[in-house]
Design a protein around this motif. Structure first.
Motif, mmCIF file in Angstrom:
data_model
loop_
_atom_site.group_PDB
_atom_site.id
_atom_site.type_symbol
_atom_site.label_atom_id
_atom_site.label_comp_id
_atom_site.label_asym_id
_atom_site.label_seq_id
_atom_site.Cartn_x
_atom_site.Cartn_y
_atom_site.Cartn_z
ATOM 1 N N GLY A 70 0.824 -1.207 0.000
ATOM 2 C CA GLY A 70 0.000 0.000 0.000
ATOM 3 C C GLY A 70 0.856 1.252 0.000
ATOM 4 O O GLY A 70 0.572 2.210 -0.729
ATOM 5 N N ASN A 71 1.920 1.254 0.793
ATOM 6 C CA ASN A 71 2.824 2.407 0.824
ATOM 7 C C ASN A 71 3.457 2.655 -0.547
ATOM 8 O O ASN A 71 3.560 3.801 -0.996
ATOM 9 C CB ASN A 71 3.933 2.194 1.857
ATOM 10 N N GLY A 103 1.036 7.148 -6.561
ATOM 11 C CA GLY A 103 -0.182 7.893 -6.849
ATOM 12 C C GLY A 103 -1.372 7.006 -7.172
ATOM 13 O O GLY A 103 -2.405 7.488 -7.623
ATOM 14 N N ASP A 104 -1.242 5.712 -6.923
ATOM 15 C CA ASP A 104 -2.323 4.760 -7.189
ATOM 16 C C ASP A 104 -3.145 4.590 -5.913
ATOM 17 O O ASP A 104 -3.088 3.567 -5.237
ATOM 18 C CB ASP A 104 -1.749 3.427 -7.665
ATOM 19 N N ASP A 105 -3.924 5.622 -5.615
ATOM 20 C CA ASP A 105 -4.662 5.656 -4.355
ATOM 21 C C ASP A 105 -5.707 4.547 -4.239
ATOM 22 O O ASP A 105 -5.915 4.009 -3.154
ATOM 23 C CB ASP A 105 -5.336 7.014 -4.180
ATOM 24 N N GLU A 121 -7.064 -0.483 -1.259
ATOM 25 C CA GLU A 121 -7.376 -1.915 -1.177
ATOM 26 C C GLU A 121 -6.336 -2.657 -0.337
ATOM 27 O O GLU A 121 -6.692 -3.495 0.496
ATOM 28 C CB GLU A 121 -7.431 -2.527 -2.577
ATOM 29 N N ALA A 122 -5.064 -2.352 -0.567
ATOM 30 C CA ALA A 122 -3.995 -3.018 0.181
ATOM 31 C C ALA A 122 -4.067 -2.667 1.662
ATOM 32 O O ALA A 122 -3.962 -3.548 2.529
ATOM 33 C CB ALA A 122 -2.629 -2.644 -0.403
ATOM 34 N N TYR A 123 -4.249 -1.376 1.972
ATOM 35 C CA TYR A 123 -4.354 -0.959 3.375
ATOM 36 C C TYR A 123 -5.581 -1.579 4.051
ATOM 37 O O TYR A 123 -5.513 -1.999 5.209
ATOM 38 C CB TYR A 123 -4.453 0.565 3.490
ATOM 39 N N LEU A 171 -4.704 4.210 5.677
ATOM 40 C CA LEU A 171 -5.981 4.035 4.990
ATOM 41 C C LEU A 171 -6.760 5.351 5.010
ATOM 42 O O LEU A 171 -7.328 5.766 3.999
ATOM 43 C CB LEU A 171 -6.791 2.918 5.634
ATOM 44 N N GLY A 172 -6.744 6.036 6.137
ATOM 45 C CA GLY A 172 -7.409 7.339 6.231
ATOM 46 C C GLY A 172 -6.827 8.340 5.251
ATOM 47 O O GLY A 172 -7.571 9.055 4.560
ATOM 48 N N SER A 173 -5.515 8.388 5.147
ATOM 49 C CA SER A 173 -4.870 9.319 4.212
ATOM 50 C C SER A 173 -5.256 9.011 2.774
ATOM 51 O O SER A 173 -5.528 9.920 1.985
ATOM 52 C CB SER A 173 -3.347 9.244 4.348
ATOM 53 N N THR A 174 -5.299 7.735 2.448
ATOM 54 C CA THR A 174 -5.665 7.337 1.090
ATOM 55 C C THR A 174 -7.120 7.675 0.797
ATOM 56 O O THR A 174 -7.443 8.177 -0.289
ATOM 57 C CB THR A 174 -5.403 5.832 0.900
#
Length: 132
Positions: free
Chosen positions: A46-47, A53-55, A60-62, A85-88
């Motif tokens: 996820g990171n 830039g693939d939010d 999904e990963a997070y 996850l919140g940031s994304t």
């Protein structure tokens, strides 16, 4: 494999290469049934996706990592997965969902701060200022 992913992402600045290593690690941990390491590899993937830039795929990963972390006693990973996850979600324009994840993380940080080690309050204060 996760170490190679970390080196590719953080040291070489190549999150695309890092994702390929994380994908291999994820497949291996799924096959072995090691949920804690699977969660960690998903979080790191996820990171790397977030850095590209693939939010949507990072979310999904997070989300999968958080689900696995919530089923374990891995508080460190759970807390960071929740914040990331919140940031994304925020980047995806889903502010209400992001705020919910941030508030969950803040509640966990505050509980830890009550009995946490020295210096935790400094981290808590920065988390509080970013959410409230």
């Amino acid at each position: 494999l996760c170490i190679l992913g970390d080196l590719s992402h953080r040291r070489q600045g190549d999150p695309v290469l890092a994702c390929s290593y994380y994908d291999e690690a994820i497949a291996a941990w799924r096959e072995q049934g090691n949920r804690t390491r699977l969660a960690a590899a998903l979080h790191e993937r996820g990171n790397a996706l977030y850095a590209q830039g693939d939010d949507a795929r990072a979310r999904e990963a997070y989300a999968e990592a958080l689900e696995l972390f919530d089923q374990s006693d891995e508080a460190y990973g759970r807390d960071f997965a929740r914040m990331n996850l919140g940031s994304t979600l925020l980047h995806l324009g889903r502010a209400a969902e992001a705020r919910s994840r941030f508030r969950e993380a803040l509640a966990l940080y505050r509980r830890k701060a009550e009995g946490g080690p020295g210096g935790w309050n400094r981290e808590r204060r920065s988390v509080d200022e970013g959410i409230v």
